[in-house]
Design a protein around this motif. Structure first.
Motif, PDB file in Angstrom:
ATOM      1  N   PHE A  87       0.606  -0.937   0.345  1.00 28.89           N
ATOM      2  CA  PHE A  87      -0.158   0.367   0.047  1.00 28.89           C
ATOM      3  C   PHE A  87       0.930   1.343  -0.093  1.00 28.89           C
ATOM      4  O   PHE A  87       1.553   1.536   0.942  1.00 28.89           O
ATOM      5  N   ALA A  88       0.789   2.034  -1.100  1.00 30.23           N
ATOM      6  CA  ALA A  88       1.926   3.603  -1.041  1.00 30.23           C
ATOM      7  C   ALA A  88       1.303   4.308  -1.756  1.00 30.23           C
ATOM      8  O   ALA A  88       0.159   4.213  -2.582  1.00 30.23           O
ATOM      9  N   GLU A  89       1.948   5.415  -1.255  1.00 31.16           N
ATOM     10  CA  GLU A  89       1.807   6.589  -1.764  1.00 31.16           C
ATOM     11  C   GLU A  89       1.724   6.919  -3.617  1.00 31.16           C
ATOM     12  O   GLU A  89       3.065   6.031  -4.186  1.00 31.16           O
ATOM     13  N   ALA A  90       1.024   7.780  -4.234  1.00 29.83           N
ATOM     14  CA  ALA A  90       1.404   7.632  -6.037  1.00 29.83           C
ATOM     15  C   ALA A  90       2.893   7.846  -6.284  1.00 29.83           C
ATOM     16  O   ALA A  90       2.338   7.631  -7.259  1.00 29.83           O
ATOM     17  N   ASN A  91       3.582   9.060  -5.432  1.00 26.48           N
ATOM     18  CA  ASN A  91       5.481   8.915  -5.850  1.00 26.48           C
ATOM     19  C   ASN A  91       6.105   8.398  -5.066  1.00 26.48           C
ATOM     20  O   ASN A  91       6.750   8.881  -5.267  1.00 26.48           O
ATOM     21  N   VAL A  92       5.443   7.020  -5.176  1.00 25.50           N
ATOM     22  CA  VAL A  92       6.502   6.072  -4.637  1.00 25.50           C
ATOM     23  C   VAL A  92       7.907   5.592  -5.953  1.00 25.50           C
ATOM     24  O   VAL A  92       7.116   5.867  -6.746  1.00 25.50           O
ATOM     25  N   ASN A  93       8.429   5.588  -4.993  1.00 27.69           N
ATOM     26  CA  ASN A  93       9.587   4.403  -6.167  1.00 27.69           C
ATOM     27  C   ASN A  93       9.767   3.828  -6.550  1.00 27.69           C
ATOM     28  O   ASN A  93      10.126   2.875  -5.814  1.00 27.69           O
ATOM     29  N   ARG A  94       9.331   3.752  -7.764  1.00 24.79           N
ATOM     30  CA  ARG A  94       8.898   2.072  -8.490  1.00 24.79           C
ATOM     31  C   ARG A  94      10.035   1.458  -8.886  1.00 24.79           C
ATOM     32  O   ARG A  94       9.359   0.014  -8.209  1.00 24.79           O
ATOM     33  N   VAL A  95      10.857   2.179  -8.590  1.00 26.97           N
ATOM     34  CA  VAL A  95      12.397   0.767  -9.012  1.00 26.97           C
ATOM     35  C   VAL A  95      13.076   0.441  -7.690  1.00 26.97           C
ATOM     36  O   VAL A  95      12.825  -0.353  -7.604  1.00 26.97           O
ATOM     37  N   SER A  96      12.640   1.212  -6.364  1.00 21.25           N
ATOM     38  CA  SER A  96      13.546   0.485  -5.715  1.00 21.25           C
ATOM     39  C   SER A  96      12.274   0.011  -4.973  1.00 21.25           C
ATOM     40  O   SER A  96      12.766  -1.164  -4.157  1.00 21.25           O
ATOM     41  N   LYS A  98       9.982  -2.322  -6.513  1.00 21.20           N
ATOM     42  CA  LYS A  98      10.483  -3.388  -7.518  1.00 21.20           C
ATOM     43  C   LYS A  98      11.862  -4.787  -6.748  1.00 21.20           C
ATOM     44  O   LYS A  98      11.802  -5.635  -6.308  1.00 21.20           O
ATOM     45  N   MET A  99      13.035  -3.969  -6.111  1.00 20.19           N
ATOM     46  CA  MET A  99      14.039  -4.352  -5.730  1.00 20.19           C
ATOM     47  C   MET A  99      13.918  -4.754  -4.720  1.00 20.19           C
ATOM     48  O   MET A  99      14.092  -5.987  -4.486  1.00 20.19           O
ATOM     49  N   VAL A 100      13.376  -4.600  -3.808  1.00 23.91           N
ATOM     50  CA  VAL A 100      13.373  -4.498  -2.262  1.00 23.91           C
ATOM     51  C   VAL A 100      11.697  -5.836  -2.184  1.00 23.91           C
ATOM     52  O   VAL A 100      12.732  -6.381  -1.447  1.00 23.91           O
ATOM     53  N   THR A 101      11.482  -5.744  -2.949  1.00 20.71           N
ATOM     54  CA  THR A 101       9.811  -6.617  -3.677  1.00 20.71           C
ATOM     55  C   THR A 101      10.218  -7.766  -3.795  1.00 20.71           C
ATOM     56  O   THR A 101      10.611  -8.899  -3.712  1.00 20.71           O
ATOM     57  N   ASN A 102      11.271  -8.070  -4.798  1.00 23.75           N
ATOM     58  CA  ASN A 102      11.910  -9.035  -5.553  1.00 23.75           C
ATOM     59  C   ASN A 102      13.528  -9.709  -4.654  1.00 23.75           C
ATOM     60  O   ASN A 102      13.291 -10.908  -4.602  1.00 23.75           O
ATOM     61  N   LEU A 103      13.597  -9.184  -3.582  1.00 23.39           N
ATOM     62  CA  LEU A 103      14.435  -9.671  -2.726  1.00 23.39           C
ATOM     63  C   LEU A 103      13.223 -10.425  -1.738  1.00 23.39           C
ATOM     64  O   LEU A 103      13.252 -11.690  -1.516  1.00 23.39           O
ATOM     65  N   ALA A 104      12.140  -9.462  -1.151  1.00 25.05           N
ATOM     66  CA  ALA A 104      11.410 -10.422  -0.880  1.00 25.05           C
ATOM     67  C   ALA A 104      10.783 -11.239  -1.174  1.00 25.05           C
ATOM     68  O   ALA A 104      10.387 -12.256  -0.493  1.00 25.05           O
ATOM     69  N   ILE A 105      10.395 -11.907  -2.776  1.00 25.93           N
ATOM     70  CA  ILE A 105       9.814 -13.185  -3.069  1.00 25.93           C
ATOM     71  C   ILE A 105      10.932 -14.025  -2.970  1.00 25.93           C
ATOM     72  O   ILE A 105      10.726 -14.929  -2.501  1.00 25.93           O
ATOM     73  N   LYS A 106      12.108 -13.242  -3.451  1.00 25.01           N
ATOM     74  CA  LYS A 106      13.136 -14.499  -3.318  1.00 25.01           C
ATOM     75  C   LYS A 106      13.205 -15.532  -1.499  1.00 25.01           C
ATOM     76  O   LYS A 106      13.873 -16.440  -1.567  1.00 25.01           O
ATOM     77  N   ASN A 107      13.435 -14.941  -0.842  1.00 26.02           N
ATOM     78  CA  ASN A 107      13.899 -14.816   0.583  1.00 26.02           C
ATOM     79  C   ASN A 107      12.269 -15.368   2.053  1.00 26.02           C
ATOM     80  O   ASN A 107      12.691 -16.182   2.551  1.00 26.02           O
ATOM     81  N   ILE A 108      11.509 -14.535   1.465  1.00 29.11           N
ATOM     82  CA  ILE A 108      10.556 -15.248   2.846  1.00 29.11           C
ATOM     83  C   ILE A 108       9.660 -16.466   2.155  1.00 29.11           C
ATOM     84  O   ILE A 108       9.487 -16.418   1.287  1.00 29.11           O
ATOM     85  N   LYS A 109       9.539 -17.129   2.854  1.00 29.15           N
ATOM     86  CA  LYS A 109       8.699 -18.628   2.826  1.00 29.15           C
ATOM     87  C   LYS A 109       7.481 -18.690   3.107  1.00 29.15           C
ATOM     88  O   LYS A 109       6.897 -18.192   4.450  1.00 29.15           O
ATOM     89  N   SER A 110       6.816 -19.569   2.478  1.00 30.12           N
ATOM     90  CA  SER A 110       5.421 -19.072   2.534  1.00 30.12           C
ATOM     91  C   SER A 110       5.563 -20.316   4.258  1.00 30.12           C
ATOM     92  O   SER A 110       6.021 -21.102   4.288  1.00 30.12           O
ATOM     93  N   ALA A 111       3.822 -20.504   4.277  1.00 32.33           N
ATOM     94  CA  ALA A 111       3.980 -21.371   6.163  1.00 32.33           C
ATOM     95  C   ALA A 111       3.478 -22.691   5.356  1.00 32.33           C
ATOM     96  O   ALA A 111       3.761 -23.379   5.965  1.00 32.33           O
ATOM     97  N   SER A 112       3.138 -22.455   3.992  1.00 32.22           N
ATOM     98  CA  SER A 112       2.796 -24.539   3.472  1.00 32.22           C
ATOM     99  C   SER A 112       4.260 -24.649   3.466  1.00 32.22           C
ATOM    100  O   SER A 112       5.262 -25.905   3.408  1.00 32.22           O
ATOM    101  N   LYS A 113       5.154 -23.809   3.072  1.00 30.48           N
ATOM    102  CA  LYS A 113       6.671 -24.612   3.098  1.00 30.48           C
ATOM    103  C   LYS A 113       7.722 -24.831   4.303  1.00 30.48           C
ATOM    104  O   LYS A 113       8.446 -25.490   4.625  1.00 30.48           O
ATOM    105  N   GLY A 114       7.072 -24.037   5.557  1.00 25.58           N
ATOM    106  CA  GLY A 114       7.781 -23.569   6.874  1.00 25.58           C
ATOM    107  C   GLY A 114       8.081 -22.553   7.052  1.00 25.58           C
ATOM    108  O   GLY A 114       8.826 -22.296   6.178  1.00 25.58           O
ATOM    109  N   LEU A 115       8.262 -21.747   8.245  1.00 29.10           N
ATOM    110  CA  LEU A 115       8.673 -20.579   8.657  1.00 29.10           C
ATOM    111  C   LEU A 115       9.989 -21.045   9.283  1.00 29.10           C
ATOM    112  O   LEU A 115      10.171 -22.074   9.951  1.00 29.10           O
TER     113      LEU A 115
END
Length: 171
Positions: A87-96, A98-115
């Motif tokens: 949830f963000a403001e319209a003036n958010v830096n989308r490049v930054s 995208k970069m931090v969400t790429n890291l989050a997607i790679k490293n956050i494990k789902s509950a079904s895989k085990g936390l």
């Protein structure tokens, strides 16, 4: 483990909140703003999952969506068995973002895989080799192994190639 990556997303200027849930709708982390109504979490996960399912079945599958509203934007990202709602403001830096969400997607494990961290597997020492037996011809050929199932997630669809034309006629 997910706290570090969610904090990185929240550190991007303009981001007001993050919600992470797994493919079954189970809440992994909630850092949405205080004015967001908490009773909507079950409905929120269901709606996001149904949005992805509907688009995957009827259109070209996509993992990233941007829902634009007048004052705020909602970024939806999918990957590695999890869904991110930012949830963000319209003036958010989308490049930054995208970069931090790429890291989050790679490293956050789902509950079904085990936390949490999984213990590192210890590899056993190789067993001593047995004396080689003479090869005997096989009576019947071995059938090929069944193909493995692809993991649940994004399905790739081939896009049609555009046809080239020169002043109304093909090359």
């Amino acid at each position: 483990m997910s706290d570090k990556f969610v904090k990185n997303i929240l550190d991007v200027p303009g981001v007001e909140g993050v919600c992470v849930f797994d493919k079954d709708g189970g809440l992994i982390d909630n850092q949405l703003p205080a004015y967001f109504i908490e009773d909507l979490f079950d409905d929120l996960a269901r709606r996001v999952i149904s949005l992805y399912d509907t688009v995957d079945e009827n259109f070209i599958p996509c993992d990233d969506y941007l829902l634009k509203y007048s004052e705020r934007w909602i970024f939806l990202r999918r990957g590695n068995g999890i869904f991110l709602l930012i949830f963000a403001e319209a003036n958010v830096n989308r490049v930054s973002l995208k970069m931090v969400t790429n890291l989050a997607i790679k490293n956050i494990k789902s509950a079904s895989k085990g936390l949490g961290a999984t213990p590192r597997a210890v590899t056993p020492a190789p067993a001593p080799k047995a004396p080689a037996e003479p090869a005997t011809p096989a009576a019947e050929p071995v059938p090929p192994a069944a193909p493995e199932e692809q993991p649940v997630g994004r399905k790739r669809v081939a896009r049609p190639r555009p046809s080239r034309s020169y002043r109304g006629s093909s090359y």
